[in-house]
Design a protein around this motif. Structure first.
Motif, PDB file in Angstrom:
ATOM      1  N   SER A   8       0.806  -1.233   0.000  1.00 34.79           N
ATOM      2  CA  SER A   8       0.000   0.000   0.000  1.00 34.79           C
ATOM      3  C   SER A   8       0.830   1.270   0.000  1.00 34.79           C
ATOM      4  O   SER A   8       0.329   2.336   0.350  1.00 34.79           O
ATOM      5  N   GLY A   9       2.094   1.172  -0.389  1.00 34.11           N
ATOM      6  CA  GLY A   9       2.951   2.356  -0.324  1.00 34.11           C
ATOM      7  C   GLY A   9       3.283   2.935  -1.688  1.00 34.11           C
ATOM      8  O   GLY A   9       2.712   2.528  -2.712  1.00 34.11           O
ATOM      9  N   GLY A  10       4.243   3.864  -1.676  1.00 36.44           N
ATOM     10  CA  GLY A  10       4.690   4.479  -2.919  1.00 36.44           C
ATOM     11  C   GLY A  10       5.325   3.450  -3.845  1.00 36.44           C
ATOM     12  O   GLY A  10       5.183   3.526  -5.070  1.00 36.44           O
ATOM     13  N   ARG A  11       6.032   2.500  -3.247  1.00 37.17           N
ATOM     14  CA  ARG A  11       6.633   1.421  -4.032  1.00 37.17           C
ATOM     15  C   ARG A  11       5.549   0.683  -4.828  1.00 37.17           C
ATOM     16  O   ARG A  11       5.687   0.440  -6.031  1.00 37.17           O
ATOM     17  N   GLU A  12       4.460   0.349  -4.141  1.00 34.94           N
ATOM     18  CA  GLU A  12       3.406  -0.415  -4.816  1.00 34.94           C
ATOM     19  C   GLU A  12       2.684   0.445  -5.849  1.00 34.94           C
ATOM     20  O   GLU A  12       2.293  -0.064  -6.902  1.00 34.94           O
ATOM     21  N   HIS A  13       2.522   1.754  -5.574  1.00 37.03           N
ATOM     22  CA  HIS A  13       1.890   2.595  -6.590  1.00 37.03           C
ATOM     23  C   HIS A  13       2.773   2.627  -7.846  1.00 37.03           C
ATOM     24  O   HIS A  13       2.272   2.510  -8.970  1.00 37.03           O
ATOM     25  N   ALA A  14       4.087   2.732  -7.655  1.00 31.20           N
ATOM     26  CA  ALA A  14       4.993   2.777  -8.818  1.00 31.20           C
ATOM     27  C   ALA A  14       4.960   1.437  -9.573  1.00 31.20           C
ATOM     28  O   ALA A  14       4.974   1.411 -10.814  1.00 31.20           O
ATOM     29  N   ILE A  15       4.907   0.332  -8.845  1.00 35.74           N
ATOM     30  CA  ILE A  15       4.834  -0.987  -9.511  1.00 35.74           C
ATOM     31  C   ILE A  15       3.490  -1.116 -10.249  1.00 35.74           C
ATOM     32  O   ILE A  15       3.440  -1.582 -11.387  1.00 35.74           O
ATOM     33  N   ALA A  16       2.415  -0.661  -9.610  1.00 38.12           N
ATOM     34  CA  ALA A  16       1.086  -0.734 -10.241  1.00 38.12           C
ATOM     35  C   ALA A  16       1.066   0.100 -11.524  1.00 38.12           C
ATOM     36  O   ALA A  16       0.547  -0.336 -12.564  1.00 38.12           O
ATOM     37  N   TRP A  17       1.633   1.284 -11.447  1.00 34.93           N
ATOM     38  CA  TRP A  17       1.703   2.187 -12.621  1.00 34.93           C
ATOM     39  C   TRP A  17       2.443   1.499 -13.771  1.00 34.93           C
ATOM     40  O   TRP A  17       2.027   1.565 -14.918  1.00 34.93           O
ATOM     41  N   LYS A  18       3.523   0.810 -13.423  1.00 38.99           N
ATOM     42  CA  LYS A  18       4.336   0.149 -14.448  1.00 38.99           C
ATOM     43  C   LYS A  18       3.620  -1.098 -14.993  1.00 38.99           C
ATOM     44  O   LYS A  18       3.604  -1.334 -16.211  1.00 38.99           O
ATOM     45  N   LEU A  19       3.025  -1.882 -14.112  1.00 37.42           N
ATOM     46  CA  LEU A  19       2.304  -3.085 -14.569  1.00 37.42           C
ATOM     47  C   LEU A  19       1.148  -2.707 -15.491  1.00 37.42           C
ATOM     48  O   LEU A  19       0.859  -3.413 -16.461  1.00 37.42           O
ATOM     49  N   ALA A  20       0.502  -1.573 -15.177  1.00 35.02           N
ATOM     50  CA  ALA A  20      -0.670  -1.157 -15.955  1.00 35.02           C
ATOM     51  C   ALA A  20      -0.306  -0.838 -17.402  1.00 35.02           C
ATOM     52  O   ALA A  20      -1.173  -0.807 -18.274  1.00 35.02           O
ATOM     53  N   LYS A  21       0.975  -0.616 -17.672  1.00 35.40           N
ATOM     54  CA  LYS A  21       1.410  -0.326 -19.053  1.00 35.40           C
ATOM     55  C   LYS A  21       1.603  -1.595 -19.874  1.00 35.40           C
ATOM     56  O   LYS A  21       1.855  -1.519 -21.075  1.00 35.40           O
ATOM     57  N   SER A  22       1.537  -2.757 -19.234  1.00 36.03           N
ATOM     58  CA  SER A  22       1.839  -4.002 -19.935  1.00 36.03           C
ATOM     59  C   SER A  22       0.673  -4.449 -20.821  1.00 36.03           C
ATOM     60  O   SER A  22      -0.478  -4.473 -20.372  1.00 36.03           O
ATOM     61  N   SER A  23       1.013  -4.831 -22.050  1.00 33.80           N
ATOM     62  CA  SER A  23      -0.040  -5.306 -22.953  1.00 33.80           C
ATOM     63  C   SER A  23      -0.574  -6.660 -22.479  1.00 33.80           C
ATOM     64  O   SER A  23      -1.655  -7.095 -22.870  1.00 33.80           O
ATOM     65  N   GLN A  24       0.203  -7.326 -21.643  1.00 29.25           N
ATOM     66  CA  GLN A  24      -0.216  -8.651 -21.152  1.00 29.25           C
ATOM     67  C   GLN A  24      -1.187  -8.582 -19.978  1.00 29.25           C
ATOM     68  O   GLN A  24      -1.705  -9.596 -19.548  1.00 29.25           O
ATOM     69  N   LEU A  25      -1.355  -7.375 -19.419  1.00 23.60           N
ATOM     70  CA  LEU A  25      -2.183  -7.272 -18.206  1.00 23.60           C
ATOM     71  C   LEU A  25      -3.661  -7.271 -18.569  1.00 23.60           C
ATOM     72  O   LEU A  25      -4.110  -6.453 -19.364  1.00 23.60           O
ATOM     73  N   GLU A  26      -4.387  -8.206 -17.962  1.00 22.73           N
ATOM     74  CA  GLU A  26      -5.839  -8.204 -18.170  1.00 22.73           C
ATOM     75  C   GLU A  26      -6.490  -7.397 -17.048  1.00 22.73           C
ATOM     76  O   GLU A  26      -7.300  -6.522 -17.288  1.00 22.73           O
ATOM     77  N   HIS A  27      -6.090  -7.714 -15.799  1.00 28.49           N
ATOM     78  CA  HIS A  27      -6.623  -6.928 -14.684  1.00 28.49           C
ATOM     79  C   HIS A  27      -5.627  -6.918 -13.520  1.00 28.49           C
ATOM     80  O   HIS A  27      -5.006  -7.927 -13.233  1.00 28.49           O
ATOM     81  N   LEU A  28      -5.523  -5.759 -12.894  1.00 25.45           N
ATOM     82  CA  LEU A  28      -4.651  -5.627 -11.727  1.00 25.45           C
ATOM     83  C   LEU A  28      -5.498  -5.394 -10.481  1.00 25.45           C
ATOM     84  O   LEU A  28      -6.391  -4.546 -10.472  1.00 25.45           O
ATOM     85  N   PHE A  29      -5.189  -6.178  -9.450  1.00 27.13           N
ATOM     86  CA  PHE A  29      -5.794  -5.975  -8.131  1.00 27.13           C
ATOM     87  C   PHE A  29      -4.669  -5.560  -7.187  1.00 27.13           C
ATOM     88  O   PHE A  29      -3.552  -6.084  -7.305  1.00 27.13           O
TER      89      PHE A  29
END
Ligand code: AMP
Ligand code: GLY
Length: 424
Positions: A8-29
């Motif tokens: 739930s920190g800045g680290r996770e927000h940055a990882i979430a931001w980066k994962l969301a750019k992936s064409s392979q991502l269907e859904h992020l929780f």
């Protein structure tokens, strides 16, 4: 892919931001996430160490991969929990096993590992309550400053650096005999003091091969000029000018390769991020500490400087094919400046309304400690938001972050105005 990110920190927000750019991502929780992570996926109200609730969620939502942000679930064995469960064992967890997480969870374990594999680190000895007298004698034979480290996790407070011998002995006693840090200080590592400049180097590994991520430098003290109390980190920059090719080659050959090979030789399962906290002593790298996760706030500059698809790399980790993955870095520099609650790292208040977040155009704002109340974003931790910017050089990146910070406000907000002062 359906990915569950824990933290739930800045680290996770940055990882979430980066994962969301992936064409392979269907859904992020994201569990539990914060007011920033919800922009990139669905926040789920589950705590990171509630393994049963995580299991139920993974099965109900057909999650294909779990990415672990903080150390707690790793040290408590989330990787082992998944592997031992017939319903979960085919779902990869990005993060080391419980045993491997001891590299962070026990300073003594990390020291023994480094000695066994000839990895450069400060000389040391470990003491318990029963060997307190030997600890005093050891201190007497050392030169100041004295470095005392609680063996276990102590919320970042377990390292003491003391100039006076008498005080060092008293602290040793407080840690061992009076449980100053609870169970975490039932063993204490006393270490030679190393003098130099620190930096953070990260790799991801599938247990066989590894990829080096962009390096970073973190500013841990609350005050300008690196003065005052230690914090979780007040800002970071990447790249780090003194980490040139020669120095990075030394890090790779003397530290990274022996670590990855050593884990394999010791039959310790490690699939995930390794964080090397290093110190440059006259051009030679030494390990100050290992962490079994990414750094925070370093991740807020490392993810922006990673050009490659993060999910591709994580899939390489999961399927033992990391060696086939390509890794590319962003040429531009990145910096992040942390806005914190007044009073942090001591007592501080939460629940302050944060304004100005929507008007930021030249920076990325990674939420570190925030919560939402409908559309309103409230502070919910000591470190509140990390303001990251790119620049052709560090100067320009920093100017951008500071301009953005001028537009963001909350009651009592504080930040360091000198991030990167020593490497500009
Ligand atoms: P750690 O929790 O192990 O990262 O230690 C916290 C901080 O203490 C480090 O970031 C260093 O600044 C400092 N430190 C730890 N070990 C040493 C050492 N052997 N010599 C000098 N400084 C150290
Ligand atoms: N920034 C240091 C850490 O994450 O431990």
């Amino acid at each position: 892919m359906r990915v569950l990110l824990l933290g739930s920190g800045g680290r996770e927000h940055a990882i979430a931001w980066k994962l969301a750019k992936s064409s392979q991502l269907e859904h992020l929780f994201i569990a539990p996430g914060n007011a920033g992570t919800r922009l990139h996926g669905t926040n789920v109200p589950i705590q990171t160490t509630d393994f049963e609730a995580i299991k139920a969620f993974v099965l109900a939502e057909s999650v294909n991969m779990v990415v672990v942000g903080p150390e707690d679930p790793l040290v408590k064995g989330i990787q082992d929990f998944f592997l031992a469960d017939p319903e979960l064992k085919s779902v990869p967890v990005i993060g080391p096993s419980k045993e491997a997480a001891q590299l962070e969870g026990s300073k003594d374990f990390a020291k023994i590992f480094m000695m066994r594999h000839n990895i450069p680190t400060a000389k040391y000895a470990t003491f318990t309550k029963d060997t307190l007298d030997k600890g005093y004698a050891f201190l007497e034979n050392m030169k100041a400053p004295y470095v005392l480290k609680a063996d276990g996790l102590a919320a970042g407070k377990g390292v003491l650096i003391i100039n006076d011998l008498k005080e060092a002995k008293a602290e040793l006693k407080a840690m061992l005999a009076d449980a100053k840090f609870g169970d975490a200080s039932s063993r204490v590592v006393i270490e030679q003091f190393l003098s130099g400049v620190e930096c953070s180097v990260f790799v991801i590994t599938d247990g066989d091969s590894y990829k080096i991520l962009p390096e970073a430098k973190d500013y841990k003290r609350i005050g300008e000029g690196d003065q005052g109390l230690n914090t979780g980190g007040m800002g970071a920059v990447s790249p780090v000018p003194f980490v040139d090719k020669t120095f990075m080659d030394k890090i790779e050959n003397q530290i990274i390769i022996p670590t990855v090979k050593g884990l394999k030789a010791d039959k310790i399962l490690y699939k995930g991020f390794i964080f090397f906290g290093l110190i440059n002593v006259k051009g030679e790298p030494y390990v100050i500490e290992y962490n079994c996760r990414m750094g925070d706030p370093e991740t807020e500059v490392v993810m922006p400087r990673l050009k490659s698809d993060l999910l591709d790399l994580l899939e390489g980790v999961a399927t033992n094919t990391l060696s086939e993955c390509d890794i590319q870095f962003e040429e531009r520099s990145a910096c992040t400046v942390m806005m914190v609650a007044g009073g942090y790292p001591e007592e501080y208040e939460k629940g302050k309304t944060i304004t100005g977040l929507n008007g930021i155009t030249e920076s990325l704002v990674f939420h570190a400690g925030t919560a939402s109340d409908g559309p309103v974003v409230l502070s919910n931790g000591g470190r509140v938001v990390a303001v990251t910017s790119y620049g052709k050089n560090l100067e320009i990146a920093l100017e951008r972050s500071y301009r953005s910070i001028d537009k963001i406000s909350f009651d009592g907000a504080y930040y360091r105005k000198d991030i990167g002062f020593d490497v500009r």
